[in-house]
Write an enzyme that holds these catalytic residues in place. Structure first.
Site, PDB file in Angstrom:
ATOM      1  N   LYS A  56       8.447  93.767   7.268  1.00 31.06           N
ATOM      2  CA  LYS A  56       9.577  93.948   6.454  1.00 31.06           C
ATOM      3  C   LYS A  56       9.259  93.974   4.822  1.00 31.06           C
ATOM      4  O   LYS A  56       8.872  93.046   4.010  1.00 31.06           O
ATOM      5  CB  LYS A  56      10.263  92.523   6.518  1.00 31.06           C
ATOM      6  CG  LYS A  56      10.955  92.441   7.792  1.00 31.06           C
ATOM      7  CD  LYS A  56      11.734  91.246   7.823  1.00 31.06           C
ATOM      8  CE  LYS A  56      12.618  90.972   9.154  1.00 31.06           C
ATOM      9  NZ  LYS A  56      13.354  89.613   8.930  1.00 31.06           N
ATOM     10  N   ASP A 113       6.581  88.923   7.003  1.00 26.41           N
ATOM     11  CA  ASP A 113       7.686  89.003   6.341  1.00 26.41           C
ATOM     12  C   ASP A 113       7.449  88.674   4.879  1.00 26.41           C
ATOM     13  O   ASP A 113       7.412  89.816   4.047  1.00 26.41           O
ATOM     14  CB  ASP A 113       8.464  87.804   7.065  1.00 26.41           C
ATOM     15  CG  ASP A 113      10.010  87.476   6.927  1.00 26.41           C
ATOM     16  OD1 ASP A 113      10.520  88.020   5.595  1.00 26.41           O
ATOM     17  OD2 ASP A 113      10.672  87.301   7.797  1.00 26.41           O
ATOM     18  N   GLY A 153       4.065  84.160  18.127  1.00 31.50           N
ATOM     19  CA  GLY A 153       4.570  85.454  18.144  1.00 31.50           C
ATOM     20  C   GLY A 153       3.623  86.709  18.564  1.00 31.50           C
ATOM     21  O   GLY A 153       4.039  87.656  19.061  1.00 31.50           O
ATOM     22  N   ARG A 202      12.091  85.741  22.870  1.00 33.40           N
ATOM     23  CA  ARG A 202      10.638  86.133  22.561  1.00 33.40           C
ATOM     24  C   ARG A 202      10.204  87.320  23.533  1.00 33.40           C
ATOM     25  O   ARG A 202       9.471  88.149  23.271  1.00 33.40           O
ATOM     26  CB  ARG A 202       9.650  85.300  22.452  1.00 33.40           C
ATOM     27  CG  ARG A 202       9.432  84.405  21.189  1.00 33.40           C
ATOM     28  CD  ARG A 202       8.337  83.333  21.389  1.00 33.40           C
ATOM     29  NE  ARG A 202       8.407  82.015  20.643  1.00 33.40           N
ATOM     30  CZ  ARG A 202       8.170  82.153  19.277  1.00 33.40           C
ATOM     31  NH1 ARG A 202       7.758  82.998  18.651  1.00 33.40           N
ATOM     32  NH2 ARG A 202       8.097  80.967  18.903  1.00 33.40           N
TER      33      ARG A 202
HETATM   34  C1  PRP Z   1       6.152  84.170  12.066  1.00 39.93           C
HETATM   35  C2  PRP Z   1       5.352  85.320  12.405  1.00 39.93           C
HETATM   36  C3  PRP Z   1       4.230  85.365  11.492  1.00 39.93           C
HETATM   37  C4  PRP Z   1       5.247  84.608  10.063  1.00 39.93           C
HETATM   38  C5  PRP Z   1       5.416  85.810   9.183  1.00 39.93           C
HETATM   39  O1  PRP Z   1       5.682  82.914  12.706  1.00 39.93           O
HETATM   40  O2  PRP Z   1       4.544  85.392  13.654  1.00 39.93           O
HETATM   41  O3  PRP Z   1       3.122  84.459  11.740  1.00 39.93           O
HETATM   42  O4  PRP Z   1       6.279  84.354  10.648  1.00 39.93           O
HETATM   43  O5  PRP Z   1       6.128  85.286   8.254  1.00 39.93           O
HETATM   44  P1  PRP Z   1       5.632  85.338   6.701  1.00 39.93           P
HETATM   45  O6  PRP Z   1       5.083  86.644   6.266  1.00 39.93           O
HETATM   46  O7  PRP Z   1       7.054  84.843   5.823  1.00 39.93           O
HETATM   47  O8  PRP Z   1       4.635  84.170   6.343  1.00 39.93           O
HETATM   48  P2  PRP Z   1       6.655  81.796  12.798  1.00 39.93           P
HETATM   49  O9  PRP Z   1       6.437  81.034  11.758  1.00 39.93           O
HETATM   50  O10 PRP Z   1       8.045  82.068  13.002  1.00 39.93           O
HETATM   51  O11 PRP Z   1       5.939  81.152  14.019  1.00 39.93           O
HETATM   52  P3  PRP Z   1       6.082  81.516  15.720  1.00 39.93           P
HETATM   53  O12 PRP Z   1       5.097  82.759  15.501  1.00 39.93           O
HETATM   54  O13 PRP Z   1       5.619  80.439  16.457  1.00 39.93           O
HETATM   55  O14 PRP Z   1       7.506  82.101  15.901  1.00 39.93           O
END
Ligand code: PRP
Length: 184
Positions: free
Chosen positions: A135, A107, A48, A169
């Site tokens: 968030k 998150d 991401g 994305r």
């Molecule tokens: C998302 C985002 C962060 C993580 C945040 O990645 O890019 O790395 O989640 O979440 P958290 O604060 O609850 O740990 P994801 O695991 O969805 O992978 P991606 O970036 O490949 O979509």
């Protein structure tokens, strides 16, 4: 991809691409000041953070280098248990260097706490975090974040690096995904 291209899939537009770009530009100016004359390594968290890191780096006037990590979350259920694993490590040796971890979103904060602890053990000169979005209502652990683009509501958001099932994305803005899309 523009908001207009997926407007029917969004229940709300939170931020336009221009608003995000402006804010990333402001953050870049602050990062430039803070790291003047320092050996800065931007550490992007795949997948991401690709967009945030690329936009930030192009706004920086000072030199910097970039490297990437990938962290497995084993799907949502396991993420909430905090069991994480480094899938792809940095290529660079980071001892004595100034690290700025770049995320698209914080998150629960579990991914970052895991990564920060891991990177601290390697003896960087400094270690800070920049995220495009955060968030606050979803936080499950305390992560010190120096640079925050926007605090956003605890909704299912897509765009600017954030996906749903691999889609959206590359949307320039950020929007709340209409539940009709994931209930289809
Ligand atoms: C998302 C985002 C962060 C993580 C945040 O990645 O890019 O790395 O989640 O979440 P958290 O604060 O609850 O740990 P994801 O695991 O969805 O992978 P991606 O970036 O490949 O979509």
């Amino acid at each position: 991809m523009e908001i207009a291209d997926v407007r029917g899939d969004l229940s709300q537009v939170l931020l336009t691409g221009d608003e995000i770009q402006r804010r990333i530009g402001q953050l870049a100016a602050t990062v430039d000041q803070d790291y003047q004359g320092k050996d800065l390594l931007l550490v992007g968290v795949l997948n991401g953070a690709v967009w945030t890191l690329a936009d930030l780096a192009r706004e920086l006037r000072n030199d910097c280098q970039m490297d990437w990590v990938a962290i497995s979350s084993y799907g949502a259920g396991v993420t909430s248990s905090g069991v994480l694993r480094l899938l792809k490590d940095l290529s660079a040796d980071v001892a004595g260097r100034h690290l700025l971890v770049v995320e698209d979103i914080i998150d629960t904060g579990l991914t970052l706490s895991y990564l920060i602890e891991n990177l601290r053990g390697r003896g960087p000169a400094s270690l800070e975090v920049l995220t495009a979005f955060r968030k606050p209502a979803a936080a499950r652990c305390d992560v010190a974040v120096k640079y925050v683009g926007f605090d956003i509501p605890n909704d299912f958001v897509v765009g600017y690096g954030l996906d749903y099932a691999g889609r959206y994305r590359h949307l320039r803005g950020l929007g709340v995904l209409d539940p009709a899309v994931y209930n289809r």
